[in-house]
Motif scaffolding. Structure first.
Motif, mmCIF file in Angstrom:
data_model
loop_
_atom_site.group_PDB
_atom_site.id
_atom_site.type_symbol
_atom_site.label_atom_id
_atom_site.label_comp_id
_atom_site.label_asym_id
_atom_site.label_seq_id
_atom_site.Cartn_x
_atom_site.Cartn_y
_atom_site.Cartn_z
ATOM 1 N N TYR A 37 0.826 -1.206 0.000
ATOM 2 C CA TYR A 37 0.000 0.000 0.000
ATOM 3 C C TYR A 37 0.860 1.255 0.000
ATOM 4 C CZ TYR A 37 0.941 0.415 4.998
ATOM 5 O OH TYR A 37 1.562 0.549 6.206
ATOM 6 N N ASP A 38 0.297 2.298 -0.547
ATOM 7 C CA ASP A 38 0.936 3.605 -0.574
ATOM 8 C C ASP A 38 -0.206 4.605 -0.401
ATOM 9 O OD1 ASP A 38 2.467 5.802 -0.973
ATOM 10 O OD2 ASP A 38 3.041 5.350 -3.033
ATOM 11 N N VAL A 39 -0.465 4.950 0.855
ATOM 12 C CA VAL A 39 -1.642 5.778 1.142
ATOM 13 C C VAL A 39 -1.263 7.022 1.931
ATOM 14 C CG1 VAL A 39 -3.138 3.738 1.182
ATOM 15 C CG2 VAL A 39 -2.178 4.583 3.330
ATOM 16 N N GLY A 40 -2.121 8.005 1.914
ATOM 17 C CA GLY A 40 -1.893 9.246 2.638
ATOM 18 C C GLY A 40 -1.659 8.988 4.119
ATOM 19 N N GLU A 41 -0.789 9.791 4.694
ATOM 20 C CA GLU A 41 -0.385 9.619 6.090
ATOM 21 C C GLU A 41 -1.567 9.487 7.057
ATOM 22 O OE1 GLU A 41 2.865 12.462 6.816
ATOM 23 O OE2 GLU A 41 2.635 11.922 8.939
ATOM 24 N N LYS A 42 -2.606 10.235 6.801
ATOM 25 C CA LYS A 42 -3.781 10.228 7.687
ATOM 26 C C LYS A 42 -4.469 8.871 7.727
ATOM 27 C CE LYS A 42 -5.185 15.065 7.266
ATOM 28 N NZ LYS A 42 -6.108 15.957 6.575
ATOM 29 N N ARG A 43 -4.310 8.107 6.642
ATOM 30 C CA ARG A 43 -5.029 6.842 6.539
ATOM 31 C C ARG A 43 -4.153 5.624 6.830
ATOM 32 N NH1 ARG A 43 -6.592 10.447 3.048
ATOM 33 N NH2 ARG A 43 -5.171 9.765 1.417
#
Lengths: 85, 85
Positions: A5-11
């Protein structure tokens, strides 16, 4: 299967927690595990609800037979350390 | 093959550059590509020289036959964006 995965820090934390329910964390943003088709469907549905489709990216690799695949580790095998610590 | 890396910040750029010589970058710390056995050996040797074995981790998954494997993307397919931009 392998999930990256490569997701926004918040998630990140939510995604991490969700993946841990079904798979084994092996490295930074990589999970591995055997998973039933039903659970894979469930996991994908749950992740779909969490990600921002225009910002995040999750790739799932599944294999019919692990007999044809090979895994080589260079450097530390972080998951093992994780279990020990 | 799939290559995932989790290396110290100081070494990220070097590792990235090296992997790009042989493989396609698909996500944050994930590469994919078809590679000959000779080139895989070469890549591994070169990466071995770059990493700190007690801090970094690289996992390489190879497959005898991609016929038995499947790839699903959720969210954006970053590599395609990368090519377009």
């Amino acid at each position: 299967m392998i999930l990256v995965y490569d997701v926004g820090e918040k998630r990140v934390n939510k995604i991490l927690k969700k993946c841990r329910q079904y798979l084994t964390w092996v490295q930074n943003s990589v999970f591995e595990g055997e998973i039933t088709e039903g659970n894979l469907k469930k996991l994908k549905m749950e992740l779909n609800r969490m990600i921002k489709p225009n910002e995040d990216s999750i790739i799932i690799y599944t294999f019919q037979n692990t007999k044809y695949s090979n895994r080589q580790v260079m450097g530390i095998n972080k998951n093992y350390l994780d279990i020990i610590v």
